[in-house]
Every structure is written in structure tokens, then in C-alpha cells.
Design an enzyme around this catalytic site. Sequence first.
Site, PDB file in Angstrom:
ATOM      1  CG  ASP A  14     -60.236   5.176 -41.607  1.00  0.00           C
ATOM      2  OD1 ASP A  14     -60.412   4.848 -40.420  1.00  0.00           O
ATOM      3  OD2 ASP A  14     -59.372   4.654 -42.338  1.00  0.00           O
ATOM      4  CG  ASP A  32     -56.739   1.827 -44.013  1.00  0.00           C
ATOM      5  OD1 ASP A  32     -57.881   1.884 -43.527  1.00  0.00           O
ATOM      6  OD2 ASP A  32     -55.722   2.176 -43.401  1.00  0.00           O
TER       7      ASP A  32
END
Length: 171
Positions: free
Chosen positions: A145, A123
Amino acid sequence: MRKYLPFTLTATVVLLDQITKALVVAYIPENTIWKSLFGDFLRIVHVRNNAVAFSLGTSLPMFIKILLFIVVPLAFCVLIAIYIVKEKDENISLAQRFFLAGIVGGGVGNLIDRIFRGMSVVDFISTNNYGVFGMDRFPTYNIADASITICVILMAISIIFPKRETEETKL
């Protein structure tokens, strides 16, 4: 052929997701901030998530993680891909096929990480939340995401507010 067109979005999401993650891994040390942009609204960071959204499931046993974070999402991606191709045109619009393809692209992007990066997802996008929901910063996320979230929202909107047929569009 029209039914396969949405998979261009799937491929684009997977490609952008994996390229950006590879750059983050190559150039930003883990658990560091590379750059803050737009004041402190956007940070490019490098963190790893070995669970799912908002780090849910971090302490689960490995067998359960493999089942819930790899097997189940892989099955969903396959089922959605089959649905995109097999569902009749009158039941699902081309836009909805693209939304589903964006969800599949995000799912595949994160599955690649889980399979090839030791069950952890890279991330790197951190945004200021300005205290909304009691959070200073929104949980860090990635292109996959974002694709899933945006496409789920668009799909929900398309279901809640379906396009109305007019006399002209019926012809």
C-alpha cells in the site's frame, strides 16, 4: 535493457511486502498490537482487510470481489508493465518508469495476498493521524500500500512539474 531496470523495484517491493507479511502472520496474533513505537505514533499490528482501501467493498458478493479485487487489478498491473517496456523513451522518463514499477510491485504484493490468503490482505502498519480528517489513526496499511501511494504521488508530481530541458541537456 534500461526499460527492464525498473522491474528491480517491482521485485524489491513484492519481496519486502511478502516477507514482512509472513513475519506478521507468523509472530503476531490476528487483531492484536505487537508494539507501539515513537510514543503512540507507530503501531505494528496484525489485521486483515477483505476489501480495498479503507475497507471499501467489504459486503460485496464474492463474484464481484474476485472481479474487482483480483481480475481488474491484475489486468492493470499487466497493462502498466507492458507500458513500462513498450513506451518510447521520449514519452516517459526513467524515473516515471520506476514510479510505475513501484505501483505494479504494490499491486502484485496485494494480489498475492488476495489469491493465497483467502481474499484478505495482511495489514500491519498503523500510524497516529492526530485527528486529521477526523481520524485518530490512519487506516492500517502494508508495504505494498505504501509503495502504491508513494509512487502515485511521485508520478503525479513528475507529470505536474516536468523536468525542463535546458540547452545543456538537449545536447
